[in-house]
Structures are given as C-alpha cells and as structure tokens.
Enzyme design. Structure first.
Site, PDB file in Angstrom:
ATOM      1  N   TRP A 185       0.821  -1.211   0.000  1.00 36.83           N
ATOM      2  CA  TRP A 185       0.000   0.000   0.000  1.00 36.83           C
ATOM      3  C   TRP A 185       0.854   1.259   0.000  1.00 36.83           C
ATOM      4  O   TRP A 185       0.554   2.236  -0.709  1.00 36.83           O
ATOM      5  CB  TRP A 185      -0.998  -0.008   1.160  1.00 36.83           C
ATOM      6  CG  TRP A 185      -2.100  -1.011   0.934  1.00 36.83           C
ATOM      7  CD1 TRP A 185      -2.356  -2.105   1.690  1.00 36.83           C
ATOM      8  CD2 TRP A 185      -3.064  -1.020  -0.134  1.00 36.83           C
ATOM      9  NE1 TRP A 185      -3.429  -2.798   1.163  1.00 36.83           N
ATOM     10  CE2 TRP A 185      -3.865  -2.154   0.042  1.00 36.83           C
ATOM     11  CE3 TRP A 185      -3.310  -0.179  -1.222  1.00 36.83           C
ATOM     12  CZ2 TRP A 185      -4.924  -2.480  -0.818  1.00 36.83           C
ATOM     13  CZ3 TRP A 185      -4.351  -0.493  -2.084  1.00 36.83           C
ATOM     14  CH2 TRP A 185      -5.139  -1.630  -1.882  1.00 36.83           C
TER      15      TRP A 185
ATOM     16  N   ASP B 275      -1.365   6.287   6.624  1.00 39.96           N
ATOM     17  CA  ASP B 275      -2.461   5.463   6.123  1.00 39.96           C
ATOM     18  C   ASP B 275      -2.748   4.421   7.206  1.00 39.96           C
ATOM     19  O   ASP B 275      -1.984   3.488   7.403  1.00 39.96           O
ATOM     20  CB  ASP B 275      -2.042   4.782   4.813  1.00 39.96           C
ATOM     21  CG  ASP B 275      -3.108   3.824   4.281  1.00 39.96           C
ATOM     22  OD1 ASP B 275      -4.167   3.675   4.928  1.00 39.96           O
ATOM     23  OD2 ASP B 275      -2.875   3.236   3.205  1.00 39.96           O
TER      24      ASP B 275
ATOM     25  N   LYS C 242     -12.110  -2.004   6.539  1.00 39.39           N
ATOM     26  CA  LYS C 242     -11.259  -3.037   7.127  1.00 39.39           C
ATOM     27  C   LYS C 242     -11.672  -3.271   8.579  1.00 39.39           C
ATOM     28  O   LYS C 242     -11.955  -4.385   8.971  1.00 39.39           O
ATOM     29  CB  LYS C 242      -9.778  -2.632   7.056  1.00 39.39           C
ATOM     30  CG  LYS C 242      -9.300  -2.194   5.683  1.00 39.39           C
ATOM     31  CD  LYS C 242      -9.380  -3.296   4.655  1.00 39.39           C
ATOM     32  CE  LYS C 242      -9.181  -2.817   3.236  1.00 39.39           C
ATOM     33  NZ  LYS C 242      -7.850  -2.331   2.902  1.00 39.39           N
TER      34      LYS C 242
HETATM   35  C1  LIG Z   1      -7.451  -1.553   1.799  1.00 41.93           C
HETATM   36  C2  LIG Z   1      -6.354  -0.589   1.953  1.00 41.93           C
HETATM   37  C3  LIG Z   1      -6.205   0.484   1.073  1.00 41.93           C
HETATM   38  C4  LIG Z   1      -7.128   0.699  -0.111  1.00 41.93           C
HETATM   39  O1  LIG Z   1      -8.391   1.083   0.326  1.00 41.93           O
HETATM   40  P1  LIG Z   1      -9.551   1.450  -0.714  1.00 41.93           P
HETATM   41  O2  LIG Z   1     -10.611   1.998   0.191  1.00 41.93           O
HETATM   42  O3  LIG Z   1      -9.939   0.189  -1.392  1.00 41.93           O
HETATM   43  O4  LIG Z   1      -9.028   2.468  -1.639  1.00 41.93           O
HETATM   44  C5  LIG Z   1      -5.171   1.358   1.287  1.00 41.93           C
HETATM   45  N1  LIG Z   1      -4.322   1.207   2.316  1.00 41.93           N
HETATM   46  C6  LIG Z   1      -4.423   0.171   3.179  1.00 41.93           C
HETATM   47  C7  LIG Z   1      -3.442   0.048   4.286  1.00 41.93           C
HETATM   48  C8  LIG Z   1      -5.449  -0.748   3.023  1.00 41.93           C
HETATM   49  O5  LIG Z   1      -5.566  -1.768   3.876  1.00 41.93           O
END
Ligand SMILES: *Cc1c(COP(=O)(O)O)cnc(C)c1O
Length: 372
Positions: free
Chosen positions: A112, A182, A206
């Site tokens: 990511w 993030d 998540k």
């Molecule tokens: C799932 C995830 C993303 C992407 O998320 P989207 O909402 O599908 O754009 C980005 N960073 C991390 C750490 C993730 O687990």
C-alpha cells in the site's frame, strides 16, 4: 455449515477476509432492526435526506464519538470523505505537496505504501526514505535506517500493511516534518496519539465499518497549504468548511461507522481494552506458527508482526491450497493470502471473536498433524 433460510447467526462462518471484512454481530443486528425504520423517524437510514434532522444527529454523534474515542484535540479537524484510502494517495500530495519546495518522504513497508508513493510522484518531488522491497516487505526500518530529507514536506507511513502483515508498533521519529499515516487496516484497533500526526486517513471497510466512507484527521495548520486551483471536491478545506457535507455523503456508511464506534466504546471498553483483546488474539496464532517447527513460516519479522493480518506460508503451494479448502469446509472463510505474497492471510480485525481465532488455531494444529 448448514444453510438457514432465515439468515440467522447459526449459518455465519468465521470470516477472515482482509476487507470488506467481518463486522460485530450486534452492529449487524442493530442495522437490521433499524433497516425499515429508524427509531422515531419512520424511514430507513437508506431513505433519509442527508440534510434531515435525523441525519444531522447521526453525523454529529459519529464525529463526536470518534473524537472522544481517539482523543482528537482542537488542533485537528475530522472529516468524512469518499473515494477510499486510494483517493487519499492522491489527495494527500495534491493538498500537501503541490507547490512545496521540499520533497515528501515515503517509508515503504508494503504494497500500500508503494502504491501511495506512485501517486505522490505525480504531484511533486518524492524521496523514498526507506523501502522493505528487497526483502519482500517482511520488516520495518531500524531507527537509524530511515534516510530523511531535511525539511521534508511530510513523511508518509502505512501503520499496518494489510497485504504483508507488517505493523508499526509505534510511530517513527520524523523530527519536525508532519507525519502522515495510512491507518486503513488498523484504525480503531488500538489507541493512537493523534497529536503526533499531521494527517491520518483510513477507509472504513477493514476495521471500522463498511466501504464508502473514509475518515481523515488533519492538523488545522496544514489546511493552509492547499492551493486555490484544486478542484473543490479534492480540497480538504471543502469538507472542513461544509462539515463533511459539501454534497451527499455516504449516509449509510457513516451510520455504520457510528455503530462500530459505539460498539468499540460500550461493548469492548474503548481502544486500550480493544488493543489488549487484539494482542491476545494475535498471540494465539503466532504461537501456533512459532511452535510448528517450521511447518508454518511467518512472513513478517516477529518485531513487526501485525495484530490485524497474520501472514504465513506452508511448505508447498499444494499444501496451502489444501489448507484453504479444508478451512472453508470447517467454516473458516477467506484465508487465501494476497496473490503478491501467496500463502495464507488470516485477517483478525476487531470484530473477529476469540472463538474464531481459536477455531483457526485448532484447525492449524490438526492440519499439521494430518501431514505428519
Ligand atoms: C485496503 C487498503 C487500502 C485501499 O483502500 P480502498 O478503500 O480500497 O481504496 C489502502 N491502504 C491500506 C493500508 C489498506 O488496507
């Protein structure tokens, strides 16, 4: 698992999906109970106006509960956006890097972070301060290994790399540079010292709810960096000025986020208790891995193992396939690792009950025994 026509709890499997992911049963039940008519409103949350009094209340409560849960102080704004965490890969550099004289530093601890840096490069100068790519993202930097730029526009990290199962145990020292994180896959899994961050973002699907809403926490002084030529919907100031409602927000996703916040606070006892619970659950699986004599091989170095996504390999791909198929027959769903890492990934977010982790532990022990 027997099919129950009424969709009752008895036909639910243990869901180890990385996202969208397991939700607390009581949250699903409340959403079901209120689906046709919100108490006192007489309409479904799916039907109400985003400018209605009922939604005013849902939005205000969710913002207030999240602020309280995370201890967000007056230095930070809290807003809800759409576009997922992926849009933040672009919005962060659009707002905070465009036009800056110094580069943004990115620390890459998994897929990511590596995706985020690609988008940042479109907006300005970027410096990779550390990458774990050469060891297939199985570790984090030692403090002395991070090559920070002087006066970095910001430093970006991924608190939990969902695909590799690598998680920062505490934030790195980034000096005076704003720390951007993030937090998508460990948001609400543990306390977080918001005061240390310039910006935190997390998609909800998540650990905090369902797809459709993305939480952004931004230090107020950073809002002054955004340039006036940004499209309004890509400018954080638009969401701050309009209280997360410049246009129609994802009403149902915000409602679900609110239910999850209250579950973390009232049922699980807040973020410290939540973190203890998650630590205990993860330890159950890592213990099986560590005492398997190498049959199960953990991907991440022990010091940076994720408490959300437990990644491991078996001696062969055939065995991994058999493991996943057998698990599904035992009501343990979605254990296949991401295609880029292979192997097994057990996502054990907040809402995964201890009983689910114990069922997986028992299955792992049995599976190894059956191969002896
Ligand atoms: C799932 C995830 C993303 C992407 O998320 P989207 O909402 O599908 O754009 C980005 N960073 C991390 C750490 C993730 O687990």
């Amino acid at each position: 698992m027997t099919e129950r026509p009424d969709g009752s709890e008895a036909d639910r499997v243990f869901n180890f999906s990385a996202g969208p992911a397991v939700l607390p049963l009581s949250v699903l039940e409340q959403a079901r109970d209120e689906m046709l008519s919100l108490p006192g409103v007489g309409m479904s949350v799916l039907e109400i106006s985003h400018r209605s009094l009922a939604f005013d209340q849902i939005l205000e409560d969710t913002l207030a509960d999240l602020r309280q849960l995370l201890g967000i102080g007056t230095d930070h704004e809290l807003v809800f956006l759409q576009g997922g965490a992926s849009l933040q890969f672009s919005m962060v550099p659009m707002n905070l890097l465009r036009g800056q004289s110094s580069p943004a530093d990115y620390i890459l601890s998994g897929t990511w972070g590596a995706t985020a840096v690609k988008e940042a490069r479109r907006e300005g100068a970027v410096h990779v301060a550390w990458t774990g790519e050469n060891s297939r993202y199985d570790q984090l930097p030692a403090p002395g290994d991070i090559q920070r730029s002087p006066d970095a526009a910001y430093v970006h990290i991924t608190s939990n790399e969902t695909i590799q199962g690598v998680q920062w145990q505490r934030e790195p020292d980034v000096g005076a540079a704003p720390l951007i994180c993030d937090c998508s896959s460990d948001f609400l899994s543990r306390p977080i010292d918001v005061a240390k961050y310039g910006l935190i973002y997390a998609c909800a699907q998540k650990n905090a709810g369902i797809a459709g809403v993305t939480v952004v926490i931004i230090r107020k002084d950073l809002l002054e960096r955004s340039r006036d030529d940004l499209p309004a919907m890509l400018d954080y100031r638009t969401f701050v000025k309009n209280g997360s409602r410049p246009n129609t927000p994802p009403v149902f996703a915000i409602y679900m986020l609110g239910l999850v916040c209250r579950w973390v606070r009232d049922t699980m006892g807040g973020l410290t208790a939540m973190a203890d619970h998650n630590t205990a659950k993860a330890a159950i699986l890592y213990d099986v891995i560590d005492s398997s004599g190498g049959f199960y091989g953990g991907h991440a170095h022990p010091a940076c193992r994720s408490k959300m996504n437990v990644t491991f390999r078996l001696p062969s791909e055939e065995l991994e396939k058999a493991f996943v198929q057998g698990a599904a027959r035992h009501g343990l769903a979605d254990l296949k690792g991401h295609r880029s890492v292979g192997g097994i990934r057990a996502s054990i977010y907040n809402a995964m009950p201890t009983a689910g982790v114990e069922a997986l532990r028992d299955y792992m022990l049995d599976f190894q025994r059956s191969q002896a």
